[in-house]
Design an enzyme around this catalytic site. Structure first.
Site, PDB file in Angstrom:
ATOM      1  N   TYR A   1     -42.888  33.661  20.382  1.00 24.06           N
ATOM      2  CA  TYR A   1     -43.614  33.591  21.652  1.00 24.06           C
ATOM      3  C   TYR A   1     -43.189  32.331  22.403  1.00 24.06           C
ATOM      4  CZ  TYR A   1     -46.440  37.569  20.309  1.00 24.06           C
ATOM      5  OH  TYR A   1     -46.846  38.822  19.946  1.00 24.06           O
ATOM      6  N   CYS A   2     -43.938  31.271  22.234  1.00 26.45           N
ATOM      7  CA  CYS A   2     -43.742  30.082  23.072  1.00 26.45           C
ATOM      8  C   CYS A   2     -42.462  29.316  22.772  1.00 26.45           C
ATOM      9  CB  CYS A   2     -44.959  29.177  22.971  1.00 26.45           C
ATOM     10  SG  CYS A   2     -46.461  30.009  23.576  1.00 26.45           S
ATOM     11  N   VAL A   3     -42.025  29.266  21.520  1.00 25.81           N
ATOM     12  CA  VAL A   3     -40.776  28.565  21.207  1.00 25.81           C
ATOM     13  C   VAL A   3     -39.601  29.315  21.833  1.00 25.81           C
ATOM     14  CG1 VAL A   3     -39.205  27.831  19.361  1.00 25.81           C
ATOM     15  CG2 VAL A   3     -41.679  27.461  19.136  1.00 25.81           C
TER      16      VAL A   3
END
Length: 173
Positions: free
Chosen positions: A105-107
């Site tokens: 997701y965010c990485v």
């Protein structure tokens, strides 16, 4: 160095969360020792990341210092409507050491956005993790998600910057 969403509420749900936070803390110390700015991104918004709830705090295991910069974000992409790019430019940063949660997701979103913004990225190949149970719908374990994203990001083509992978032990040595 950019640390993505290593927050109290996420440590228990990501794969080897405590171990990951401790590894990132060591990297942050090495970064500071070399004069590299440390930025901790903090997801806020929605029920899970309500700023009034204590779990939204950045993990104490990171041992963040007063000299570190905390930037709040509201999307998976750490650059989206945040102060991240402006801060990095003000520090004359051209390469980001990237670590944190969650891998898929965010990485991933922040790595791709970083190169689109013209930054080179050193992704810490053992410095990010998905949720501990992996992606059951896709039949992927946490280890498989990490390996897959490391492979995809290493081979991704972005005209703005590059992505290299390094193990935590080789990032600042």
């Amino acid at each position: 160095m950019v640390i993505v969403d290593v927050q109290e509420v996420l440590i228990p749900v990501v794969w080897r969360g405590t171990e990951l936070a401790d590894r990132i803390a060591v990297l942050a110390t090495k970064a500071r020792d070399r004069g590299v700015p440390v930025v901790a991104l903090q997801q806020v918004g929605g029920e899970m990341f309500d700023p009034a709830k204590p779990g939204t705090r950045l993990a104490g295991r990171l041992r963040l210092q007063p000299s570190d910069t905390v930037i709040q974000k509201t999307a998976t992409d750490g650059f989206y409507r945040s102060d991240l790019e402006a801060f990095l430019r003000s520090q004359n940063v051209d390469t980001i050491v990237l670590t944190g949660v969650a891998t898929d997701y965010c990485v991933d979103a922040t790595a791709r956005s970083a190169v689109s913004h013209g930054f080179d990225v050193v992704l810490v190949e053992d410095g990010h993790a998905p949720v501990r149970h992996g992606d059951e719908e896709a039949g992927l374990s946490a280890e498989q998600i990490i390996a897959r994203h490391n492979r995809l990001l290493r081979t991704a083509v972005h005209p703005g910057g590059t992505i290299q992978l390094r193990p935590a032990t080789q990032v600042f040595d």
